[in-house]
Design a protein around this motif. Structure first.
Motif, short mmCIF file in Angstrom:
data_model
loop_
_atom_site.label_atom_id
_atom_site.label_comp_id
_atom_site.label_asym_id
_atom_site.label_seq_id
_atom_site.Cartn_x
_atom_site.Cartn_y
_atom_site.Cartn_z
N PHE A 110 9.79 4.04 -14.04
CA PHE A 110 8.89 3.34 -13.12
C PHE A 110 9.68 2.70 -11.97
CE2 PHE A 110 5.69 2.90 -16.76
CZ PHE A 110 4.98 4.01 -16.33
N GLU A 111 10.85 2.17 -12.27
CA GLU A 111 11.69 1.57 -11.23
C GLU A 111 12.14 2.65 -10.25
OE1 GLU A 111 13.14 -1.33 -8.97
OE2 GLU A 111 11.93 -1.64 -10.77
N ASN A 112 12.50 3.82 -10.77
CA ASN A 112 12.91 4.94 -9.93
C ASN A 112 11.75 5.38 -9.03
OD1 ASN A 112 14.51 7.02 -8.90
ND2 ASN A 112 13.87 8.44 -10.48
N VAL A 113 10.55 5.44 -9.60
CA VAL A 113 9.37 5.82 -8.81
C VAL A 113 9.14 4.79 -7.69
CG1 VAL A 113 6.85 6.06 -8.87
CG2 VAL A 113 8.25 7.16 -10.63
N LYS A 114 9.22 3.52 -8.02
CA LYS A 114 9.01 2.48 -7.01
C LYS A 114 10.02 2.59 -5.88
CE LYS A 114 8.69 -1.66 -8.66
NZ LYS A 114 8.71 -2.87 -9.51
N LEU A 115 11.28 2.74 -6.23
CA LEU A 115 12.33 2.85 -5.21
C LEU A 115 12.13 4.09 -4.34
CD1 LEU A 115 15.47 1.79 -7.29
CD2 LEU A 115 14.34 0.48 -5.47
N THR A 116 11.79 5.20 -4.99
CA THR A 116 11.59 6.45 -4.25
C THR A 116 10.40 6.34 -3.32
OG1 THR A 116 12.57 7.71 -6.05
CG2 THR A 116 11.22 8.93 -4.50
N LEU A 117 9.30 5.77 -3.80
CA LEU A 117 8.13 5.63 -2.95
C LEU A 117 8.42 4.72 -1.75
CD1 LEU A 117 5.23 5.39 -5.55
CD2 LEU A 117 5.77 7.30 -4.03
N LYS A 118 9.14 3.64 -1.98
CA LYS A 118 9.51 2.76 -0.87
C LYS A 118 10.35 3.52 0.16
CE LYS A 118 9.58 -1.71 -3.19
NZ LYS A 118 10.44 -2.82 -3.66
N GLU A 119 11.29 4.31 -0.33
CA GLU A 119 12.16 5.09 0.55
C GLU A 119 11.35 6.13 1.35
OE1 GLU A 119 15.25 8.51 -0.49
OE2 GLU A 119 15.93 6.54 -1.18
N ARG A 120 10.44 6.80 0.68
CA ARG A 120 9.64 7.84 1.35
C ARG A 120 8.63 7.26 2.34
NH1 ARG A 120 10.26 12.79 1.90
NH2 ARG A 120 8.16 13.36 1.39
N LEU A 121 8.11 6.07 2.02
CA LEU A 121 7.07 5.49 2.87
C LEU A 121 7.62 4.60 3.98
CD1 LEU A 121 4.51 4.60 0.06
CD2 LEU A 121 4.39 6.53 1.65
N SER A 122 8.84 4.13 3.85
CA SER A 122 9.39 3.19 4.84
C SER A 122 9.47 3.76 6.26
CB SER A 122 10.75 2.65 4.40
OG SER A 122 11.70 3.69 4.33
N PRO A 123 9.71 5.06 6.47
CA PRO A 123 9.74 5.56 7.85
C PRO A 123 8.39 5.60 8.56
CG PRO A 123 10.88 7.09 6.38
CD PRO A 123 10.17 6.09 5.54
N LEU A 124 7.30 5.45 7.82
CA LEU A 124 5.98 5.48 8.46
C LEU A 124 5.85 4.36 9.47
CD1 LEU A 124 3.55 6.07 5.43
CD2 LEU A 124 4.13 7.70 7.23
N PRO A 125 5.19 4.61 10.59
CA PRO A 125 4.92 3.53 11.55
C PRO A 125 4.06 2.45 10.88
CG PRO A 125 4.36 5.69 12.48
CD PRO A 125 4.68 5.91 11.04
N GLU A 126 4.20 1.23 11.36
CA GLU A 126 3.48 0.10 10.77
C GLU A 126 1.97 0.34 10.73
OE1 GLU A 126 4.70 -2.56 9.03
OE2 GLU A 126 6.56 -1.42 9.31
N GLY A 127 1.42 0.95 11.75
CA GLY A 127 -0.02 1.23 11.76
C GLY A 127 -0.43 2.15 10.63
N GLN A 128 0.40 3.15 10.35
CA GLN A 128 0.12 4.08 9.23
C GLN A 128 0.24 3.36 7.89
OE1 GLN A 128 -1.59 6.50 10.52
NE2 GLN A 128 -0.44 8.15 9.57
N LYS A 129 1.24 2.50 7.77
CA LYS A 129 1.39 1.71 6.53
C LYS A 129 0.16 0.83 6.31
CE LYS A 129 6.40 1.42 6.75
NZ LYS A 129 7.53 0.54 7.07
N ASP A 130 -0.32 0.21 7.38
CA ASP A 130 -1.52 -0.64 7.27
C ASP A 130 -2.72 0.18 6.81
OD1 ASP A 130 -0.04 -2.84 8.11
OD2 ASP A 130 -0.71 -2.68 10.21
N LYS A 131 -2.91 1.35 7.42
CA LYS A 131 -4.03 2.22 7.04
C LYS A 131 -3.89 2.67 5.58
CE LYS A 131 -5.32 5.45 10.07
NZ LYS A 131 -5.20 6.49 11.13
N LEU A 132 -2.68 3.01 5.18
CA LEU A 132 -2.45 3.45 3.80
C LEU A 132 -2.73 2.32 2.82
CD1 LEU A 132 -1.53 5.64 1.85
CD2 LEU A 132 0.84 4.93 2.28
N LEU A 133 -2.27 1.13 3.14
CA LEU A 133 -2.51 -0.03 2.27
C LEU A 133 -4.00 -0.28 2.09
CD1 LEU A 133 -1.53 -2.45 0.63
CD2 LEU A 133 -1.38 -3.72 2.78
N ILE A 134 -4.74 -0.28 3.18
CA ILE A 134 -6.19 -0.51 3.11
C ILE A 134 -6.86 0.61 2.32
CG2 ILE A 134 -8.31 -0.58 4.49
CD1 ILE A 134 -6.57 -2.06 6.65
N SER A 135 -6.46 1.85 2.57
CA SER A 135 -7.04 2.99 1.85
C SER A 135 -6.79 2.90 0.36
CB SER A 135 -6.47 4.31 2.39
OG SER A 135 -6.81 4.49 3.74
#
Length: 150
Positions: A110-135
Motif C-alpha cells: 500500500f505504501e508503494n502504491v501511494k508513492l507511485t500514485l503521487k509520483e504519477r499524478l504530481s506532473p498534472l497541472p493544478e487544475g487537472q488535480k483539482d478536477k480529479l480530486l472533486i471527481s
C-alpha cells in the motif's frame, strides 16, 4: 434519469477500470511481477480491512466459490501470509486471518502504491488535480451510497 445518460455512466465505469489498472497500478506499482495473483491479494486486503473471518465470508465478499478459495488460500498459507484455524464456538467453521508477515507485506504494498500514485499524478497541472480530486470525492460518495443499499 434517461437511458442515454445511464448508458454513458456504465460505459465510463467499464472503460475506467482497465485504464486505472494499466496506467496507474499494474505497471507502476510492482504488481506485474508480484508473487501473488489479484485474487490472493484481494483475500489479504479483505482480511486487513475486516480482521479474522470465516473462509465462507471472505469468499462471499470476493464473489469466489468456497471450493475455489482452497487453492488461493493454500499458497498464502504456504508463504506465511495468512493462517487458518477452527472457530472456537463451532469447529465446523474455519477462520482465516493475516499473519504479521501478511500485514507487513500489505503495508509495504500500500505504501508503494501511494508513492507511485503521487509520483504519477504530481506532473498534472493544478487544475487537472483539482478536477480529479472533486471527481474522486464524488465517485466515493456515489459508491458509498450504492453500497449502503445492499
Amino acid at each position: 434519469m434517461n437511458d442515454t445518460k445511464l448508458e454513458l455512466i456504465v460505459h465510463n465505469f467499464i472503460t475506467i477500470m482497465p485504464l486505472f489498472q494499466k496506467k496507474l497500478i499494474r505497471r507502476n506499482c510492482g504488481f506485474a511481477h508480484d508473487t501473488f495473483n489479484h485474487s490472493q491479494f484481494q483475500v489479504m486486503a479483505v482480511l486487513k480491512d475486516t480482521g479474522k473471518q470465516p473462509i465462507s465470508e471472505v469468499a462471499k465478499k470476493l464473489l469466489i466459490s468456497t471450493p475455489n478459495m482452497t487453492k488461493l488460500l493454500n499458497k498464502l498459507i504456504d508463504e506465511g501470509m495468512i493462517e487458518r484455524f477452527p472457530d472456537q464456538k463451532d469447529r465446523r467453521i474455519i477462520n482465516i486471518d493475516l499473519t504479521e508477515k501478511g500485514h507487513t507485506y500489505l503495508d509495504a504494498k500500500f505504501e508503494n502504491v501511494k508513492l507511485t500514485l503521487k509520483e504519477r499524478l504530481s506532473p498534472l497541472p493544478e487544475g487537472q488535480k483539482d478536477k480529479l480530486l472533486i471527481s474522486l470525492e464524488n465517485l466515493r460518495e456515489v459508491l458509498t451510497e450504492i453500497s449502503s443499499e445492499d
